[in-house]
Design an enzyme around this catalytic site. Sequence first.
Site, mmCIF file in Angstrom:
data_model
loop_
_atom_site.group_PDB
_atom_site.id
_atom_site.type_symbol
_atom_site.label_atom_id
_atom_site.label_comp_id
_atom_site.label_asym_id
_atom_site.label_seq_id
_atom_site.Cartn_x
_atom_site.Cartn_y
_atom_site.Cartn_z
ATOM 1 C CB CYS A 25 0.497 -0.815 7.269
ATOM 2 S SG CYS A 25 -1.223 -1.114 6.811
ATOM 3 C CB ALA A 57 -5.140 -0.068 6.425
ATOM 4 C CE1 TYR A 182 -4.846 -6.962 4.464
ATOM 5 C CE2 TYR A 182 -4.939 -4.863 3.295
ATOM 6 C CZ TYR A 182 -4.210 -5.845 3.943
ATOM 7 O OH TYR A 182 -2.851 -5.717 4.062
ATOM 8 N NE ARG A 230 -5.025 2.249 -2.468
ATOM 9 C CZ ARG A 230 -3.774 2.404 -2.102
ATOM 10 N NH1 ARG A 230 -3.379 2.072 -0.886
ATOM 11 N NH2 ARG A 230 -2.890 2.910 -2.941
ATOM 12 N NE ARG A 325 7.489 -0.330 -2.016
ATOM 13 C CZ ARG A 325 6.326 -0.930 -2.223
ATOM 14 N NH1 ARG A 325 5.379 -0.305 -2.916
ATOM 15 N NH2 ARG A 325 6.075 -2.132 -1.732
#
Length: 361
Positions: A25, A57, A182, A230, A325
């Site tokens: 995101c 997302a 979510y 996912r 990352r």
Amino acid sequence: MANLFQEFRLKDVVLRNRIAVSPMCQYSSDNGFPNDWHFVHLGSRAVGGAGLVMVEATAVSPEGRISPADSGIYLDDHVEPFARISRFLKQQGAVAGIQLAHAGRKGSANKPWEGDNHIETGKGGWDTIAPSAIPFGGNLLKVPREMSVQDIAQVRDDFVSSARRALAAGFEWLELHFAHGYLAHEFYSPLSNRRSDSYGGSFENRIRFLLETFTAVRKIWPERFPLTVRLSVTDWIDGGVTVEESIELVRRLKSDGLDLADVSHGFNSPDVSVVPWGPGFMIPAASRIRRESGVPVAVGWMITDPQQADEVVRDQHADLVVLAREMLRDPYWPYHAGLELGDEKSQSILPVQYARAVTKR
């Protein structure tokens, strides 16, 4: 050749290597529209050599966004800006993927660097929905409205409509976000689902929304393109989702046409203290799910070392290594990983505009 740089075929799609850029995101959209930031952010990772580049997302409805600045594909006008991105990713040799999501009770939030807390309804925020009227907790204190059966059907239809738009935008890899607290994960987990109807209670009922949504999307998503999910395979809390349940869920999704499981974990409660953080800590769970379900898997989480990534593929723990990352730190991680692993094929990853200067001695 290093295992990490072997091609990977799934349906009619071929990845040039086993390296995937995780959906990340960016909280940089206006009414869901991607912009130049997303073009450069995603495009640079394709230039850097990843086999699969996933768009963050992307909400299937305005209220399905995590924040007002989230990516979305709930309008037909969203298609062309995404098509611009997918075209460039493919021009650079990457497969273009997108993750569809609904934030559920974790929606209507500020950007992480602006507090990561709920925004009041009427002050830029909105009323949230969830399987049950249970707030997430922590900084996210809004009590969501418990969804009606009609609400559930509408969200399922929103996923289908968004999948059609994703196809129109040129994406060839679709992932449904059933993780990280979510909406879909909220249905799956007993921590957030206290319903007494056919969508709550038993395992069969808690997975109903996930299976129905997946099946509805599978009907319209071309068979030649991968459809993946996912999944948070554990909540790390007693009484929550378990790996054993998740293996059974993946088996059932496989029967409905699942092509790959992107194995993740947690984030459905702020009250978790037992996560075994460490390099590649999700590899054992991913390996078990791959072995016991017979479904290809992707795995990430603190995989930064090329040797470890190569071993994940070599030892058949996972089919793809998903980086987030580390790709932010180094968009050219695939090229540098190839140098470290001594893989000759990886040297052809760089575009011609860079290759001569970078490889010249």
